[in-house]
Design a protein around this motif. Structure first.
Motif, mmCIF file in Angstrom:
data_model
loop_
_atom_site.group_PDB
_atom_site.id
_atom_site.type_symbol
_atom_site.label_atom_id
_atom_site.label_comp_id
_atom_site.label_asym_id
_atom_site.label_seq_id
_atom_site.Cartn_x
_atom_site.Cartn_y
_atom_site.Cartn_z
ATOM 1 N N PRO A 223 4.376 0.922 10.981
ATOM 2 C CA PRO A 223 5.927 1.207 10.299
ATOM 3 C C PRO A 223 5.959 2.627 10.115
ATOM 4 N N ARG A 224 4.880 3.390 9.743
ATOM 5 C CA ARG A 224 5.130 5.100 9.902
ATOM 6 C C ARG A 224 5.915 5.552 11.095
ATOM 7 N N ASP A 225 5.248 4.842 12.203
ATOM 8 C CA ASP A 225 5.847 5.620 13.523
ATOM 9 C C ASP A 225 7.193 5.041 13.464
ATOM 10 N N ALA A 226 7.738 3.936 13.054
ATOM 11 C CA ALA A 226 8.984 3.549 13.248
ATOM 12 C C ALA A 226 9.909 4.463 12.412
ATOM 13 N N ILE A 227 9.315 4.836 11.027
ATOM 14 C CA ILE A 227 10.155 5.762 10.351
ATOM 15 C C ILE A 227 10.411 6.919 11.104
ATOM 16 N N ALA A 228 9.252 7.365 11.840
ATOM 17 C CA ALA A 228 9.274 8.907 12.611
ATOM 18 C C ALA A 228 10.408 8.577 13.738
ATOM 19 N N GLU B 229 0.889 -1.173 -0.219
ATOM 20 C CA GLU B 229 -0.086 0.012 -0.055
ATOM 21 C C GLU B 229 1.051 1.268 0.151
ATOM 22 N N CYS B 230 2.369 1.055 0.147
ATOM 23 C CA CYS B 230 2.983 2.289 0.079
ATOM 24 C C CYS B 230 3.071 3.238 -1.135
ATOM 25 N N ASN B 231 2.545 4.398 -1.010
ATOM 26 C CA ASN B 231 2.611 5.426 -1.836
ATOM 27 C C ASN B 231 3.921 5.763 -2.587
ATOM 28 N N SER B 232 5.078 5.990 -1.546
ATOM 29 C CA SER B 232 6.341 6.155 -2.002
ATOM 30 C C SER B 232 7.087 5.020 -2.672
ATOM 31 N N MET B 233 6.591 3.931 -2.521
ATOM 32 C CA MET B 233 7.207 2.821 -3.251
ATOM 33 C C MET B 233 6.771 2.745 -4.773
ATOM 34 N N ASP C 299 12.205 10.024 2.423
ATOM 35 C CA ASP C 299 11.457 10.062 1.022
ATOM 36 C C ASP C 299 10.015 9.556 1.377
ATOM 37 N N CYS C 300 9.674 8.931 2.605
ATOM 38 C CA CYS C 300 8.266 8.800 3.040
ATOM 39 C C CYS C 300 7.476 9.999 2.933
ATOM 40 N N THR C 301 6.290 9.605 2.538
ATOM 41 C CA THR C 301 5.231 10.847 2.222
ATOM 42 C C THR C 301 4.393 11.147 3.383
ATOM 43 N N ARG C 302 4.496 10.198 4.159
ATOM 44 C CA ARG C 302 3.670 10.146 5.660
ATOM 45 C C ARG C 302 2.132 9.978 5.362
ATOM 46 N N CYS C 303 1.686 9.130 4.206
ATOM 47 C CA CYS C 303 0.322 8.767 3.989
ATOM 48 C C CYS C 303 -0.300 8.092 4.932
ATOM 49 N N TYR C 304 0.447 7.318 6.112
ATOM 50 C CA TYR C 304 0.249 6.487 6.761
ATOM 51 C C TYR C 304 -0.751 5.284 6.552
ATOM 52 N N PHE C 305 -0.725 4.823 5.191
ATOM 53 C CA PHE C 305 -1.483 3.623 4.754
ATOM 54 C C PHE C 305 -0.825 2.478 5.451
ATOM 55 N N CYS C 306 0.616 2.486 5.498
ATOM 56 C CA CYS C 306 1.233 1.195 5.909
ATOM 57 C C CYS C 306 0.582 0.796 7.328
ATOM 58 N N ASN C 307 0.619 2.058 8.101
ATOM 59 C CA ASN C 307 0.080 1.811 9.772
ATOM 60 C C ASN C 307 -1.465 1.397 9.688
ATOM 61 N N ASP D 176 12.761 2.181 -5.737
ATOM 62 C CA ASP D 176 13.906 2.015 -5.065
ATOM 63 C C ASP D 176 13.953 2.465 -3.489
ATOM 64 N N PHE D 177 12.880 2.933 -3.064
ATOM 65 C CA PHE D 177 12.592 3.411 -1.740
ATOM 66 C C PHE D 177 12.497 2.201 -0.789
ATOM 67 N N LEU D 178 13.297 2.345 0.310
ATOM 68 C CA LEU D 178 13.357 1.226 1.183
ATOM 69 C C LEU D 178 12.090 0.651 1.692
ATOM 70 N N GLY D 179 11.192 1.433 1.923
ATOM 71 C CA GLY D 179 9.916 1.158 2.323
ATOM 72 C C GLY D 179 9.592 0.958 3.677
ATOM 73 N N PRO D 180 8.122 0.744 4.099
ATOM 74 C CA PRO D 180 7.957 0.637 5.613
ATOM 75 C C PRO D 180 8.369 -0.573 6.139
ATOM 76 N N ALA D 181 8.510 -1.820 5.445
ATOM 77 C CA ALA D 181 8.739 -3.115 6.077
ATOM 78 C C ALA D 181 10.296 -3.171 6.596
HETATM 79 S S1 SF4 Z 1 3.656 6.369 5.528
HETATM 80 FE FE1 SF4 Z 1 4.101 4.232 5.170
HETATM 81 S S2 SF4 Z 1 2.845 3.865 3.377
HETATM 82 FE FE2 SF4 Z 1 2.917 5.982 3.264
HETATM 83 S S3 SF4 Z 1 4.709 6.792 2.084
HETATM 84 FE FE3 SF4 Z 1 5.336 6.390 4.307
HETATM 85 S S4 SF4 Z 1 6.070 4.280 4.289
HETATM 86 FE FE4 SF4 Z 1 4.831 4.351 2.415
#
Ligand code: SF4
Ligand code: SF4
Ligand code: FES
Length: 363
Positions: free
Chosen positions: A219-224, A156-160, A202-210, A165-170
């Motif tokens: 995962p978004r909280d982990a990125i934060a 569901e990741c928008n950035s990916m 590079d995460c757009t903070r869309c929160y779809f991963c959460n 090549d975005f590392l991604g939420p997982a």
């Molecule tokens: S918030 Fe999650 S789903 Fe959205 S861009 Fe960032 S890592 Fe991807």
């Protein structure tokens, strides 16, 4: 109960893609995975999907239902079937489809490998005694440790989608699992690596991963947390880090976000000169408040006191975010009689209760 499903079938050899509808008789307690098993056993043996544990542990059965990633073995079908809705089942997004609902997980594992998902303890001789870690320190990575690597967040990741090549939420959640581990000795190297191109900023903070993670990893909280730890360590050369730092400085000094200064503070003066014509247009149409004199909020003292409080109590970095997670969890589960309600976000084994300047700290 009668269950109807529409399934996107795909044949990678011929490239043929078709939406097929199936109707089956299933027990009321059936999950989506049970229904797919019945379709495969009784209707069409050529249907391909992955499964193993059937109990939300192995992470094999990620797929999409009505366009949103789910674990098939976690998804009960009773209410859906009762409502008469016919869900559309398809393969996960952002990963190449091999056949029907099976995706190629190689790109997923490549990202996981890239964050070096193993402990770097900084010694080769483990010694004779165990290394005890406090509950408070493990709380920082409690949620990240729950990941079963199903790929639903990646799907569901928008950035990916925009940047494969975005590392991604997982992978980033896995990275935080080691950055936050007090036994790991490669924290700075990890933060530098994850802060590079295609990394945390590079995460757009869309929160779809959460929203889609079936295990509550968030995962978004982990990125934060990674971002907060990187800034705390002075790893802030990325524009995203500068952007975040300016938010804090701006709030601390005037109580407002001073957007007119955001571009020069983030991109540097030379690059922002290119935007002068655009900025003048905005100014002309009254879209930008004049930078001088700066508008100072009436209660800016509160913003400054909050900033000082975070610094004094060492609540910057990941631990501040963890504390908020625990406080929110406590609010959500207060009164349910569970562990979190009994324990609360502060106190023994956890963080000290916040205190205002002039107050005595309490445990
Ligand atoms: S918030 Fe999650 S789903 Fe959205 S861009 Fe960032 S890592 Fe991807
Ligand atoms: S973070 Fe959640 S959704 Fe993503 S791989 Fe781990 S368990 Fe699955
Ligand atoms: S089959 Fe193992 S998580 Fe669903």
């Amino acid at each position: 109960m009668q269950v109807a499903l529409k399934i996107w079938r795909y044949d990678a050899i011929t490239g043929e893609r078709a939406l097929r509808e199936y109707e089956i008789d299933a027990p009321e307690e059936a999950t989506l995975l049970d229904c797919l098993d019945i379709v495969k056993d009784q209707v069409d043996g050529s249907l391909a999907f992955r499964k193993s544990c059937r109990m939300m542990i192995c992470g094999s059965c990620g797929m999409r239902m009505d366009g949103a990633a789910v674990l098939a073995c976690k998804t009960r079908m009773y209410e859906i079937a009762e409502s008469g809705h016919v869900p559309v089942i398809s393969a996960m997004g952002n990963l190449p489809i091999v056949k029907d609902l099976v995706v190629d997980m190689d790109p997923f594992w490549g990202k996981i490998r890239a964050v070096q998902p193993w402990l770097e303890p900084g010694y080769s001789d483990p010694g004779e005694k165990e290394h005890v870690v406090s509950q408070e320190r493990m709380d920082v990575i409690h949620k990240e440790s729950l990941c079963i690597m199903c790929g639903c967040c990646v799907s569901e990741c928008n950035s990916m989608e925009a940047d494969p090549d975005f590392l991604g939420p997982a992978a980033l959640a896995k990275g935080m699992r080691f950055v936050g581990d007090p036994r790991d000795r490669a924290t700075v190297e990890r933060l530098e690596s994850y802060s590079g191109e295609h990394g945390i900023w590079d995460c757009t903070r869309c929160y779809f991963c959460n929203e889609r993670c079936p295990k509550g990893v968030d995962p978004r909280d982990a990125i934060a947390k990674l971002g907060a730890e990187a800034v705390k360590e002075g790893i802030d050369s990325d524009m995203g880090a500068k952007h975040a730092k300016w938010f804090v400085t701006s709030a601390k000094t005037t109580g407002w976000l001073r957007e007119t200064e955001l571009v020069p503070k983030t991109q540097g003066v030379a690059k922002s000169l290119k935007e002068v014509t655009f900025a003048m247009g905005l100014l002309k149409h009254g879209k930008v408040p004049p930078p001088f004199p700066p508008h100072v909020a009436k209660h800016v003292g509160e913003a400054r006191a909050l900033y000082d409080l975070v610094q004094e109590q060492g609540r910057d970095g990941a631990s501040g975010i963890t504390q908020a997670e625990k406080a929110l969890g406590n609010l959500e589960h207060a009164g349910d009689g569970g562990d979190s309600a009994a324990r609360g976000p502060y106190g023994s084994g956890s963080f000290a209760k916040p205190f205002l300047p002039g107050e005595e700290p309490t445990v």
